[in-house]
Design a protein around this motif. Structure first.
Motif, PDB file in Angstrom:
ATOM      1  N   ASP A  41      28.010  -9.273  56.209  1.00  0.00           N
ATOM      2  CA  ASP A  41      27.438  -7.971  55.886  1.00  0.00           C
ATOM      3  C   ASP A  41      27.648  -7.700  54.395  1.00  0.00           C
ATOM      4  O   ASP A  41      28.753  -7.339  53.966  1.00  0.00           O
ATOM      5  CB  ASP A  41      28.115  -6.887  56.728  1.00  0.00           C
ATOM      6  N   LEU A  42      26.591  -7.880  53.622  1.00  0.00           N
ATOM      7  CA  LEU A  42      26.702  -7.693  52.169  1.00  0.00           C
ATOM      8  C   LEU A  42      26.708  -6.202  51.832  1.00  0.00           C
ATOM      9  O   LEU A  42      25.790  -5.467  52.207  1.00  0.00           O
ATOM     10  CB  LEU A  42      25.546  -8.395  51.457  1.00  0.00           C
ATOM     11  N   GLN A  43      27.723  -5.784  51.102  1.00  0.00           N
ATOM     12  CA  GLN A  43      27.819  -4.375  50.719  1.00  0.00           C
ATOM     13  C   GLN A  43      27.853  -4.180  49.201  1.00  0.00           C
ATOM     14  O   GLN A  43      27.534  -3.105  48.703  1.00  0.00           O
ATOM     15  CB  GLN A  43      29.074  -3.758  51.343  1.00  0.00           C
ATOM     16  N   LEU A  44      28.220  -5.223  48.466  1.00  0.00           N
ATOM     17  CA  LEU A  44      28.346  -5.092  47.003  1.00  0.00           C
ATOM     18  C   LEU A  44      27.911  -6.370  46.306  1.00  0.00           C
ATOM     19  O   LEU A  44      28.341  -7.458  46.678  1.00  0.00           O
ATOM     20  CB  LEU A  44      29.809  -4.784  46.631  1.00  0.00           C
ATOM     21  N   LEU A  45      27.061  -6.222  45.302  1.00  0.00           N
ATOM     22  CA  LEU A  45      26.687  -7.335  44.427  1.00  0.00           C
ATOM     23  C   LEU A  45      27.180  -6.993  43.022  1.00  0.00           C
ATOM     24  O   LEU A  45      26.773  -5.976  42.433  1.00  0.00           O
ATOM     25  CB  LEU A  45      25.178  -7.545  44.412  1.00  0.00           C
ATOM     26  N   VAL A  46      28.059  -7.837  42.498  1.00  0.00           N
ATOM     27  CA  VAL A  46      28.576  -7.653  41.139  1.00  0.00           C
ATOM     28  C   VAL A  46      27.848  -8.620  40.216  1.00  0.00           C
ATOM     29  O   VAL A  46      27.851  -9.831  40.451  1.00  0.00           O
ATOM     30  CB  VAL A  46      30.098  -7.907  41.079  1.00  0.00           C
ATOM     31  N   LEU A  47      27.240  -8.070  39.170  1.00  0.00           N
ATOM     32  CA  LEU A  47      26.450  -8.891  38.250  1.00  0.00           C
ATOM     33  C   LEU A  47      27.164  -8.952  36.901  1.00  0.00           C
ATOM     34  O   LEU A  47      27.251  -7.947  36.173  1.00  0.00           O
ATOM     35  CB  LEU A  47      25.046  -8.295  38.092  1.00  0.00           C
ATOM     36  N   VAL A  65      28.718  -5.567  35.109  1.00  0.00           N
ATOM     37  CA  VAL A  65      29.974  -5.600  34.354  1.00  0.00           C
ATOM     38  C   VAL A  65      29.838  -6.518  33.141  1.00  0.00           C
ATOM     39  O   VAL A  65      28.987  -7.406  33.097  1.00  0.00           O
ATOM     40  CB  VAL A  65      31.147  -6.090  35.236  1.00  0.00           C
ATOM     41  N   GLU A  66      30.700  -6.276  32.172  1.00  0.00           N
ATOM     42  CA  GLU A  66      30.847  -7.141  30.986  1.00  0.00           C
ATOM     43  C   GLU A  66      29.567  -7.237  30.149  1.00  0.00           C
ATOM     44  O   GLU A  66      29.388  -8.190  29.388  1.00  0.00           O
ATOM     45  CB  GLU A  66      31.279  -8.564  31.401  1.00  0.00           C
ATOM     46  N   ALA A  67      28.656  -6.276  30.263  1.00  0.00           N
ATOM     47  CA  ALA A  67      27.416  -6.323  29.485  1.00  0.00           C
ATOM     48  C   ALA A  67      27.690  -5.999  28.020  1.00  0.00           C
ATOM     49  O   ALA A  67      28.475  -5.090  27.705  1.00  0.00           O
ATOM     50  CB  ALA A  67      26.393  -5.351  30.065  1.00  0.00           C
ATOM     51  N   LEU A  68      27.040  -6.717  27.111  1.00  0.00           N
ATOM     52  CA  LEU A  68      27.187  -6.457  25.685  1.00  0.00           C
ATOM     53  C   LEU A  68      26.463  -5.174  25.305  1.00  0.00           C
ATOM     54  O   LEU A  68      25.635  -4.650  26.061  1.00  0.00           O
ATOM     55  CB  LEU A  68      26.647  -7.640  24.889  1.00  0.00           C
ATOM     56  N   SER A  69      26.739  -4.676  24.106  1.00  0.00           N
ATOM     57  CA  SER A  69      26.240  -3.358  23.710  1.00  0.00           C
ATOM     58  C   SER A  69      24.719  -3.255  23.739  1.00  0.00           C
ATOM     59  O   SER A  69      24.160  -2.288  24.272  1.00  0.00           O
ATOM     60  CB  SER A  69      26.753  -3.005  22.315  1.00  0.00           C
ATOM     61  N   ILE A 120      27.162   2.208  33.217  1.00  0.00           N
ATOM     62  CA  ILE A 120      27.354   0.807  32.815  1.00  0.00           C
ATOM     63  C   ILE A 120      28.301   0.814  31.628  1.00  0.00           C
ATOM     64  O   ILE A 120      27.921   1.194  30.524  1.00  0.00           O
ATOM     65  CB  ILE A 120      26.013   0.136  32.453  1.00  0.00           C
ATOM     66  N   SER A 121      29.532   0.398  31.855  1.00  0.00           N
ATOM     67  CA  SER A 121      30.571   0.529  30.837  1.00  0.00           C
ATOM     68  C   SER A 121      31.057  -0.823  30.346  1.00  0.00           C
ATOM     69  O   SER A 121      31.123  -1.786  31.100  1.00  0.00           O
ATOM     70  CB  SER A 121      31.762   1.313  31.418  1.00  0.00           C
ATOM     71  N   ARG A 122      31.439  -0.867  29.091  1.00  0.00           N
ATOM     72  CA  ARG A 122      31.997  -2.106  28.522  1.00  0.00           C
ATOM     73  C   ARG A 122      33.444  -2.315  28.959  1.00  0.00           C
ATOM     74  O   ARG A 122      33.994  -3.400  28.792  1.00  0.00           O
ATOM     75  CB  ARG A 122      31.914  -2.055  27.001  1.00  0.00           C
ATOM     76  N   ARG A 123      34.078  -1.263  29.490  1.00  0.00           N
ATOM     77  CA  ARG A 123      35.497  -1.355  29.835  1.00  0.00           C
ATOM     78  C   ARG A 123      35.740  -1.889  31.252  1.00  0.00           C
ATOM     79  O   ARG A 123      36.865  -2.200  31.611  1.00  0.00           O
ATOM     80  CB  ARG A 123      36.144   0.030  29.714  1.00  0.00           C
ATOM     81  N   VAL A 124      34.685  -1.976  32.071  1.00  0.00           N
ATOM     82  CA  VAL A 124      34.850  -2.340  33.473  1.00  0.00           C
ATOM     83  C   VAL A 124      34.707  -3.856  33.657  1.00  0.00           C
ATOM     84  O   VAL A 124      33.737  -4.455  33.200  1.00  0.00           O
ATOM     85  CB  VAL A 124      33.823  -1.600  34.350  1.00  0.00           C
ATOM     86  N   SER A 125      35.678  -4.463  34.329  1.00  0.00           N
ATOM     87  CA  SER A 125      35.663  -5.908  34.580  1.00  0.00           C
ATOM     88  C   SER A 125      35.307  -6.182  36.032  1.00  0.00           C
ATOM     89  O   SER A 125      35.238  -5.266  36.852  1.00  0.00           O
ATOM     90  CB  SER A 125      37.031  -6.503  34.266  1.00  0.00           C
ATOM     91  N   ILE A 126      35.117  -7.444  36.357  1.00  0.00           N
ATOM     92  CA  ILE A 126      34.857  -7.845  37.749  1.00  0.00           C
ATOM     93  C   ILE A 126      36.017  -7.401  38.635  1.00  0.00           C
ATOM     94  O   ILE A 126      35.826  -6.822  39.710  1.00  0.00           O
ATOM     95  CB  ILE A 126      34.679  -9.375  37.862  1.00  0.00           C
ATOM     96  N   ASP A 127      37.226  -7.650  38.173  1.00  0.00           N
ATOM     97  CA  ASP A 127      38.388  -7.350  39.001  1.00  0.00           C
ATOM     98  C   ASP A 127      38.531  -5.852  39.259  1.00  0.00           C
ATOM     99  O   ASP A 127      38.949  -5.439  40.350  1.00  0.00           O
ATOM    100  CB  ASP A 127      39.652  -7.888  38.321  1.00  0.00           C
ATOM    101  N   THR A 128      38.182  -5.028  38.271  1.00  0.00           N
ATOM    102  CA  THR A 128      38.237  -3.577  38.452  1.00  0.00           C
ATOM    103  C   THR A 128      37.319  -3.134  39.579  1.00  0.00           C
ATOM    104  O   THR A 128      37.714  -2.372  40.475  1.00  0.00           O
ATOM    105  CB  THR A 128      37.832  -2.861  37.152  1.00  0.00           C
ATOM    106  N   VAL A 129      36.071  -3.630  39.551  1.00  0.00           N
ATOM    107  CA  VAL A 129      35.083  -3.263  40.569  1.00  0.00           C
ATOM    108  C   VAL A 129      35.525  -3.757  41.945  1.00  0.00           C
ATOM    109  O   VAL A 129      35.454  -3.022  42.940  1.00  0.00           O
ATOM    110  CB  VAL A 129      33.698  -3.839  40.199  1.00  0.00           C
TER     111      VAL A 129
END
Length: 568
Positions: A486-492, A525-529, A547-556
């Motif tokens: 059951d997919l609930q989250l896709l992290v890109l 996550v991790e998108a450049l400016s 969409i924040s520069r401070r949020v990482s994969i692990d945070t999400v």
């Protein structure tokens, strides 16, 4: 003020004004030694390449004299030496033969016109800052191109070594013609040339960096002048006009000759790549930097000088530049002194060159171009990447079947196609957690990584552009379709996407809407400016949140697994 600024900018572009005031008297000894060695090397080599271009042998000396003198005024390289090169000479010879209809006078005029056109292309490229364009041709393709060019050049010189006819429009035709006429070989000419070739090869091994070709030329002239060898059908260059080349504009205009623009562009491409390659190699070795854009200017003015002094297209060559470096050249002053030495030869000593055998020039060309075939480098490319090796072989085959001019075009086109293919089908990596850490990496490369329940983590490993957006979208959907839980989250993860264009951002917006309808959260996550800016303008934050520069994969992931609302 503007005039003063313009004059200052123009003065700054004349590189000699930057280094000459700081020229150390101690350098003059090294530059003179380098000059004598370089002049000894380029004299026979430039004459040999001129015959390859189909113009009188002494035109090669004119090229080195005028082109080298002017190049020294503008170049940022301390050791690069310019003159005719093998690949450009064959391009000129094979193409101008068709453009001139075999008329030798018109042949020389078109060759000079091509140098003028190359100069114009260099100046245009300088103004529009296009020096980076040559980087589109990969090193792998150049290795294949140079190997093909070397064989193609050899096929034009081997008939001279055997003293038989070897005409043909491409490599295979010339080799077939040579084999058909081998029974008519003039054995004294062949023996004379073979001995010269053996001496050149032995000289490379026993006397590296020494002007062995000059010694071979002098010995050949003495043998022909004072023995009966000349009576066995050995052709010589004949009388070389004494004095300096006359200053005269090319008598033709570009509009007068169909095909000269294409020839000039191909010569520019090969010439600039050769020049920059030699300049970067020697700058790295001697611990200084060059200005690639400035070299467009130096190459442009050098070809302008060649065009007005009975020459043809020239560029920096690694062989003569290496000789210049190994001889101890400290500044471009060595080129200026070398030009002066060549001028003295033209004024006082041309009579000594009239008995120079043409077969010796052929042997010099054969020896010089053999070094362009890098078997070890081709093996290394094959081991590293079968795809790049295949592209190198396409460039290699293009030269052999189509000739050097069209082979250059094939190499350029293949470079662009290869680049587009790589960008059009980028990797989208499935990421998994590394043990119990907060780090994630590619599951395909690290099968021990742990996939997470109800979460897919993907990394797009390229820019997202109009021509690859659909493929990326398709690849993401493949991962979603293959997910059995059951997919609930896709992290890109967009850390590897340096740029996203309008089409790419539209695709990501469409993806976010599709997932929203399926009640699947999407987090970027991790998108450049720059990437964040265009995604925000597209309105993606209305669907996926900030969409924040401070949020990482692990945070999400941690927020999702703890049951918190993801507000990132």
């Amino acid at each position: 003020m503007s005039l003063k600024f313009t004059l200052k900018r123009f003065t700054a572009s004349i590189a000699i004004t930057q280094w000459l005031p700081h020229y150390k008297p101690a350098f003059i000894r090294w530059d003179i030694v380098a000059d004598i060695t370089l002049a000894s090397f380029v004299l026979p080599e430039s004459m040999a390449y001129a015959t390859l271009a189909g113009v009188p042998a002494y035109y090669g000396i004119y090229c080195c004299l005028a082109g080298g003198l002017v190049f020294a005024l503008f170049t940022t390289s301390k050791q690069v030496a310019v003159g005719p090169t093998s690949a450009i000479s064959l391009m000129i010879g094979s193409t101008v033969a068709l453009l001139s209809g075999g008329d030798l006078t018109r042949w020389a005029e078109i060759a000079a016109l091509t140098a003028l056109a190359v100069a114009a292309i260099c100046f245009i490229a300088f103004v529009f800052k296009l020096s980076a364009l040559v980087n589109f041709i990969s090193d792998s393709i150049l290795v294949g191109f140079k190997a093909g060019a070397a064989l193609s050049i050899m096929s034009t010189q081997l008939p001279k070594l055997f003293s038989v006819d070897g005409s043909g429009s491409h490599f295979f035709a010339r080799i077939f013609s040579l084999l058909q006429n081998l029974s008519q070989t003039n054995w004294p000419v062949f023996l004379f040339g073979a001995i010269a070739l053996a001496l050149l090869v032995a000289g490379d091994k026993l006397l590296p960096g020494k002007p062995v070709s000059l010694f071979v030329v002098i010995a050949a002239i003495l043998v022909v002048s004072y023995t009966a060898v000349g009576g066995y059908g050995i052709h010589v260059t004949g009388v070389i006009p004494g004095g300096l080349p006359a200053f005269a504009a090319p008598s033709l205009r570009i509009k007068d000759v169909d095909g000269v623009t294409e020839l000039a562009f191909a010569c520019f491409l090969v010439g600039y790549i050769e020049t920059i390659s030699a300049a970067r190699t020697l700058a790295l070795k001697n611990n200084y930097e060059i200005n690639p854009r400035q070299e467009l200017l130096s190459m442009g003015f050098a070809n302008l000088a060649a065009a007005f002094f009975s020459g043809y297209v020239i560029s920096g060559g690694l062989s003569q530049s290496t000789v210049n470096d190994k001889s101890g050249a400290k500044t471009p002053m060595a080129l200026i002194i070398c030009s002066a030495a060549l001028a003295m030869i033209l004024v006082f000593f041309t009579g000594l060159l009239k008995n120079l055998p043409e077969v010796i020039l052929a042997a010099i060309v054969l020896h010089a171009v053999a070094g362009l075939i890098k078997i070890k480098e081709l093996k290394r490319i094959y081991q590293l990447s079968r795809v790049e090796f295949a592209v190198a072989m396409i460039a290699f085959s293009g030269v052999l079947f189509l000739g050097i001019l069209k082979g250059v075009m094939v190499a350029a086109i293949m470079s662009v196609i290869f680049l587009v293919m790589r960008l059009a089908n980028p990797n989208v990596a499935l990421l998994g957690r590394i043990g119990n850490t907060g780090h994630y990496s590619d599951v395909e490369r690290h099968p021990d990584n742990r996939l997470l329940d109800n979460i897919i983590i993907l990394r797009i490993e390229s820019s997202v552009l109009y021509f690859n957006a659909e493929n990326i979208h398709h690849r993401i959907n493949e991962y979603i379709s293959a997910y059995t839980k059951d997919l609930q989250l896709l992290v890109l993860d967009l850390s590897a996407a340096s740029y996203v264009d309008v089409a790419g951002s539209s695709m990501l917006l469409q993806l976010s809407r599709e997932l929203h309808r399926k009640k699947v959260q999407l987090k970027v996550v991790e998108a450049l400016s720059g990437v964040r800016d265009i995604l925000r303008k597209q309105g993606m934050e209305d669907i996926v949140g900030h969409i924040s520069r401070r949020v990482s994969i692990d945070t999400v992931v941690n927020e999702f697994e703890s049951g918190k609302t993801i507000n990132s």
